[in-house]
Structure formats: structure tokens, C-alpha cells
Design a protein around this motif. Sequence first.
Motif, PDB file in Angstrom:
ATOM      1  N   LYS A 215       0.835  -1.208   0.000  1.00 43.88           N
ATOM      2  CA  LYS A 215       0.000   0.000   0.000  1.00 43.88           C
ATOM      3  C   LYS A 215       0.867   1.254   0.000  1.00 43.88           C
ATOM      4  CE  LYS A 215      -4.208   2.013   1.752  1.00 43.88           C
ATOM      5  NZ  LYS A 215      -5.408   1.820   2.609  1.00 43.88           N
ATOM      6  N   THR A 216       1.890   1.267   0.847  1.00 49.73           N
ATOM      7  CA  THR A 216       2.800   2.418   0.880  1.00 49.73           C
ATOM      8  C   THR A 216       3.484   2.605  -0.469  1.00 49.73           C
ATOM      9  OG1 THR A 216       3.200   2.100   3.239  1.00 49.73           O
ATOM     10  CG2 THR A 216       4.823   3.395   2.011  1.00 49.73           C
ATOM     11  N   TYR A 217       3.937   1.492  -1.054  1.00 48.56           N
ATOM     12  CA  TYR A 217       4.636   1.545  -2.342  1.00 48.56           C
ATOM     13  C   TYR A 217       3.755   2.178  -3.416  1.00 48.56           C
ATOM     14  CZ  TYR A 217       6.861  -0.154  -6.644  1.00 48.56           C
ATOM     15  OH  TYR A 217       7.433  -0.230  -7.889  1.00 48.56           O
ATOM     16  N   HIS A 218       2.533   1.683  -3.568  1.00 52.86           N
ATOM     17  CA  HIS A 218       1.668   2.179  -4.640  1.00 52.86           C
ATOM     18  C   HIS A 218       1.107   3.567  -4.324  1.00 52.86           C
ATOM     19  CE1 HIS A 218       1.842  -1.344  -7.187  1.00 52.86           C
ATOM     20  NE2 HIS A 218       1.740  -2.091  -6.106  1.00 52.86           N
ATOM     21  N   GLN A 219       0.965   3.866  -3.070  1.00 58.21           N
ATOM     22  CA  GLN A 219       0.537   5.215  -2.684  1.00 58.21           C
ATOM     23  C   GLN A 219       1.590   6.237  -3.084  1.00 58.21           C
ATOM     24  OE1 GLN A 219      -0.394   5.479   1.515  1.00 58.21           O
ATOM     25  NE2 GLN A 219      -2.209   6.708   1.054  1.00 58.21           N
ATOM     26  N   GLU A 220       2.853   5.905  -2.857  1.00 63.21           N
ATOM     27  CA  GLU A 220       3.945   6.816  -3.212  1.00 63.21           C
ATOM     28  C   GLU A 220       4.052   7.013  -4.721  1.00 63.21           C
ATOM     29  OE1 GLU A 220       7.391   5.192  -1.326  1.00 63.21           O
ATOM     30  OE2 GLU A 220       6.872   6.013   0.652  1.00 63.21           O
TER      31      GLU A 220
ATOM     32  N   ALA B  82      -7.894   1.920  -2.554  1.00 65.62           N
ATOM     33  CA  ALA B  82      -8.917   1.482  -1.607  1.00 65.62           C
ATOM     34  C   ALA B  82      -9.232  -0.001  -1.759  1.00 65.62           C
ATOM     35  CB  ALA B  82     -10.188   2.322  -1.798  1.00 65.62           C
ATOM     36  N   ASP B  83      -9.000  -0.532  -2.961  1.00 67.32           N
ATOM     37  CA  ASP B  83      -9.310  -1.935  -3.255  1.00 67.32           C
ATOM     38  C   ASP B  83      -8.133  -2.869  -3.005  1.00 67.32           C
ATOM     39  OD1 ASP B  83     -11.070  -3.965  -4.411  1.00 67.32           O
ATOM     40  OD2 ASP B  83      -9.743  -3.934  -6.154  1.00 67.32           O
ATOM     41  N   LEU B  84      -6.961  -2.296  -2.769  1.00 66.17           N
ATOM     42  CA  LEU B  84      -5.713  -3.060  -2.759  1.00 66.17           C
ATOM     43  C   LEU B  84      -5.718  -4.185  -1.732  1.00 66.17           C
ATOM     44  CD1 LEU B  84      -2.940  -3.004  -4.171  1.00 66.17           C
ATOM     45  CD2 LEU B  84      -2.135  -1.505  -2.362  1.00 66.17           C
ATOM     46  N   GLU B  85      -5.969  -3.856  -0.486  1.00 69.33           N
ATOM     47  CA  GLU B  85      -5.872  -4.860   0.573  1.00 69.33           C
ATOM     48  C   GLU B  85      -7.005  -5.882   0.508  1.00 69.33           C
ATOM     49  OE1 GLU B  85      -5.576  -1.982   3.715  1.00 69.33           O
ATOM     50  OE2 GLU B  85      -3.440  -2.393   3.983  1.00 69.33           O
ATOM     51  N   ARG B  86      -8.130  -5.513  -0.072  1.00 62.17           N
ATOM     52  CA  ARG B  86      -9.211  -6.478  -0.251  1.00 62.17           C
ATOM     53  C   ARG B  86      -8.878  -7.445  -1.373  1.00 62.17           C
ATOM     54  NH1 ARG B  86     -12.596  -8.010  -3.565  1.00 62.17           N
ATOM     55  NH2 ARG B  86     -11.919  -6.446  -5.072  1.00 62.17           N
ATOM     56  N   TYR B  87      -8.278  -6.912  -2.445  1.00 64.28           N
ATOM     57  CA  TYR B  87      -8.032  -7.745  -3.626  1.00 64.28           C
ATOM     58  C   TYR B  87      -6.894  -8.739  -3.419  1.00 64.28           C
ATOM     59  CZ  TYR B  87      -7.016  -9.193  -8.382  1.00 64.28           C
ATOM     60  OH  TYR B  87      -6.791  -9.961  -9.508  1.00 64.28           O
TER      61      TYR B  87
ATOM     62  N   LYS C 161      -5.903 -14.019 -11.463  1.00 65.85           N
ATOM     63  CA  LYS C 161      -5.741 -13.254 -10.225  1.00 65.85           C
ATOM     64  C   LYS C 161      -4.309 -13.358  -9.713  1.00 65.85           C
ATOM     65  CE  LYS C 161      -7.626 -12.077  -5.773  1.00 65.85           C
ATOM     66  NZ  LYS C 161      -8.832 -11.947  -4.944  1.00 65.85           N
ATOM     67  N   LYS C 162      -3.670 -14.512  -9.891  1.00 62.99           N
ATOM     68  CA  LYS C 162      -2.284 -14.645  -9.465  1.00 62.99           C
ATOM     69  C   LYS C 162      -1.385 -13.695 -10.255  1.00 62.99           C
ATOM     70  CE  LYS C 162       1.501 -17.887  -8.721  1.00 62.99           C
ATOM     71  NZ  LYS C 162       2.071 -19.229  -8.978  1.00 62.99           N
ATOM     72  N   LEU C 163      -1.603 -13.582 -11.567  1.00 56.93           N
ATOM     73  CA  LEU C 163      -0.803 -12.669 -12.389  1.00 56.93           C
ATOM     74  C   LEU C 163      -1.022 -11.222 -11.960  1.00 56.93           C
ATOM     75  CD1 LEU C 163      -1.245 -14.233 -15.956  1.00 56.93           C
ATOM     76  CD2 LEU C 163       0.751 -14.401 -14.450  1.00 56.93           C
ATOM     77  N   MET C 164      -2.267 -10.851 -11.680  1.00 61.68           N
ATOM     78  CA  MET C 164      -2.543  -9.487 -11.231  1.00 61.68           C
ATOM     79  C   MET C 164      -1.913  -9.241  -9.859  1.00 61.68           C
ATOM     80  SD  MET C 164      -4.117  -6.673 -12.267  1.00 61.68           S
ATOM     81  CE  MET C 164      -2.903  -5.595 -11.541  1.00 61.68           C
TER      82      MET C 164
ATOM     83  N   ALA D  10     -10.597   1.259 -15.313  1.00 61.76           N
ATOM     84  CA  ALA D  10     -10.906   0.195 -14.348  1.00 61.76           C
ATOM     85  C   ALA D  10     -11.133   0.785 -12.961  1.00 61.76           C
ATOM     86  CB  ALA D  10      -9.781  -0.826 -14.313  1.00 61.76           C
ATOM     87  N   ARG D  11     -12.206   0.346 -12.325  1.00 55.84           N
ATOM     88  CA  ARG D  11     -12.567   0.887 -11.013  1.00 55.84           C
ATOM     89  C   ARG D  11     -11.937   0.093  -9.866  1.00 55.84           C
ATOM     90  NH1 ARG D  11     -18.856   0.388 -12.048  1.00 55.84           N
ATOM     91  NH2 ARG D  11     -17.983  -1.567 -12.898  1.00 55.84           N
ATOM     92  N   ASN D  12     -11.539  -1.133 -10.134  1.00 56.32           N
ATOM     93  CA  ASN D  12     -10.939  -1.975  -9.099  1.00 56.32           C
ATOM     94  C   ASN D  12      -9.991  -2.967  -9.760  1.00 56.32           C
ATOM     95  OD1 ASN D  12     -12.568  -4.308  -9.973  1.00 56.32           O
ATOM     96  ND2 ASN D  12     -14.281  -3.170  -9.061  1.00 56.32           N
ATOM     97  N   PHE D  13      -9.285  -3.743  -8.953  1.00 58.29           N
ATOM     98  CA  PHE D  13      -8.274  -4.640  -9.495  1.00 58.29           C
ATOM     99  C   PHE D  13      -8.877  -5.849 -10.201  1.00 58.29           C
ATOM    100  CE2 PHE D  13      -5.379  -2.335  -6.620  1.00 58.29           C
ATOM    101  CZ  PHE D  13      -4.359  -2.072  -7.525  1.00 58.29           C
TER     102      PHE D  13
END
Length: 315
Positions: free
Chosen positions: A167-172, A181-186, A274-277, A301-304
Motif C-alpha cells: 500500500k505504501t509503495y503504490h501510494q507513493e 482502496a481496493d488493494l488490501e481487499r483484492y 488473479k495470481k498474475l494481477m 478500471a474501477r478496481n483490481f
Amino acid sequence: MLLSEISIQQYGSIKGADSFWDSIIKEILIQEEFSPSDIKRFHYGANIVYSFGGSQYVIKLYPKHQNGQFTRELEVLTNLEGKIKLVETPRLVNFGSFQGWNFLIMTQLKGELLIDIWDQLTNEEKTNLSIDLGKTIKEFHEVPIVGLKNLQIDWKDFIQNQYKNMKTYHQELGVKESLLADLERYVEQKYINTDPAKKLLTGEYTPFNLLVNKRDGNWKLTGVIDFADCFLGDADYDLLGPILFMFNSNQSLIQHFLESYGLQNYQLTDTFQKKLMTYTILHRFSDVNYFTSQNYKANKARNFKELAKILFPIY
């Protein structure tokens, strides 16, 4: 200025100063008893790389803060010799140090970098090259890993650290809020293989590192270069580069590539998608903004889950 005195920050500011590097490379070649008269710089990549000897050889210079790259590339070049049949890899000629920086001298492979011609190719040519690439990566993954001691990493620790810091990486990097917002759920840990059969990975089978030549009027994949970022881990991690940097959501190219790599239709499922994503998110050089910028649909795209279907249309 001596190379040993150059800091990371200074390197960034003088990396583009051709006249400075010209003189350094000439001094190294004189030290190694090569003629310094016909050097030519390449500007792709993070290292200082020159052609010389009538385009017979390449010299690659590694800043002291990137000495791990030198160690890895030296080991890979030494161990690959004679093991790859489908394409050429550079042959190690010599290695050494100059003013505290290490260098490699290797043979220069002939051909065009794929990045320079990919957009000009026909669909048939792209299909043929995607098949070539799948077979080539499979051959690299079959190279015995005995002797690749400097490439050994704790894969489980590496991939879990990527997960922990994602999350920190992609936020930066400024990934848009709906995806953050979808990162940790996905991203679910069950899609992360923490104990794979370890394979030789480059993590970067991109058009910047692939060489092609005309054979009987058709473009053929003939060479792979740049092994500075190699390590050992899950083979599926290596499938991302071609799909994300070349195939741009083209389902036919992606399927030809994966099938030539050896995957069967029954393996091309939503689970594998999903593994590739997931590995795209966790990749150490991941740049989701770049991948979405190359594709109008991906940018919307709205989510992963939606993004995975667009970037990896494997079924």
C-alpha cells in the motif's frame, strides 16, 4: 572526479554526461589492452554501457552502489554458457574493476532491440515473436540453478515483504484512490506462492532486453540481454513482462505466449488471472500507473478485478 568519489545522488546528475563517460570507458579499455578508438554509448537502461571493437564487444560499468548487479550478472553469464539453445546470450570476455567500480566485457549480440520495432510489426509477426518468447522463457526456466549462489534469496521473505509494503509503495507512486482502496481487499495471500520450485528469473522479459533479426524475411527472436536483476523464485513472476510491456491486452498474443510457454487451456483460469494481477501488484518494479496509461479500458478500471480482466485476458 574519481568513480569511487561519486555518490548515488551525483551519479543521477552526471549519468547523461557522455563526454565524462567516454573518457572513463577509454581509460578502462586501455587498461584492458583494447583499442579505445570506436566506442559508442547505449542510452537504454540504468547502467553505463558502451559498444566497442567494431561492435564486437560491450562493456558495462556498475556503480559501486549497484555492485550486487555486477555479481549477479557475472554469475548468470558464467552459468548460462552452453545451456540456452533457442537464442543467443552474451558471452563473457573479461571482468574487472576501475576506480572502485566493477565492469564486465562481453560479446555484443547482433540485431534490433524489440522496443525499436515492435509497434511497426504486423499481427502475424507479433504472434510469431510471442510464440518464440514463450518457448525461450521456458528454456531459461529449465536452466539448473545449482551454481547460482549469488541469486539465492529467501523468496518467501521477499514476496511477503512486498505484500506488507504494497500500500505504501503504490501510494507513493500515485496510484488512483479507487485502486488503492481496493488493494488490501483484492490481494489475498492464498494467491501468493511462498514455496515455489525455484527458477532462474529475470523479472524483466521486456522489449528493452530482447533482440530480433530477420530470418528468411521474417523477424525472429534471436537474443536476450541484461541479467543484472536476476534472482530465483516463482516462474509465474517472469510471465508479466511480455504481457504488460508488449501485448497490451491482446488476448490472442497473450494466449499464444502462454501456450508456447507450456500452459494448457485448463490452467488459464480466473485463479491464474488473479495470481498474475497479484504478482503485478507485488512486483519489485511495479508501475500500475504506466500499465493503465497504455490502455484506455485499463485506465477506466474501477478496481483490481476489472483491471485483471483487461490486462490479463487469458480465457
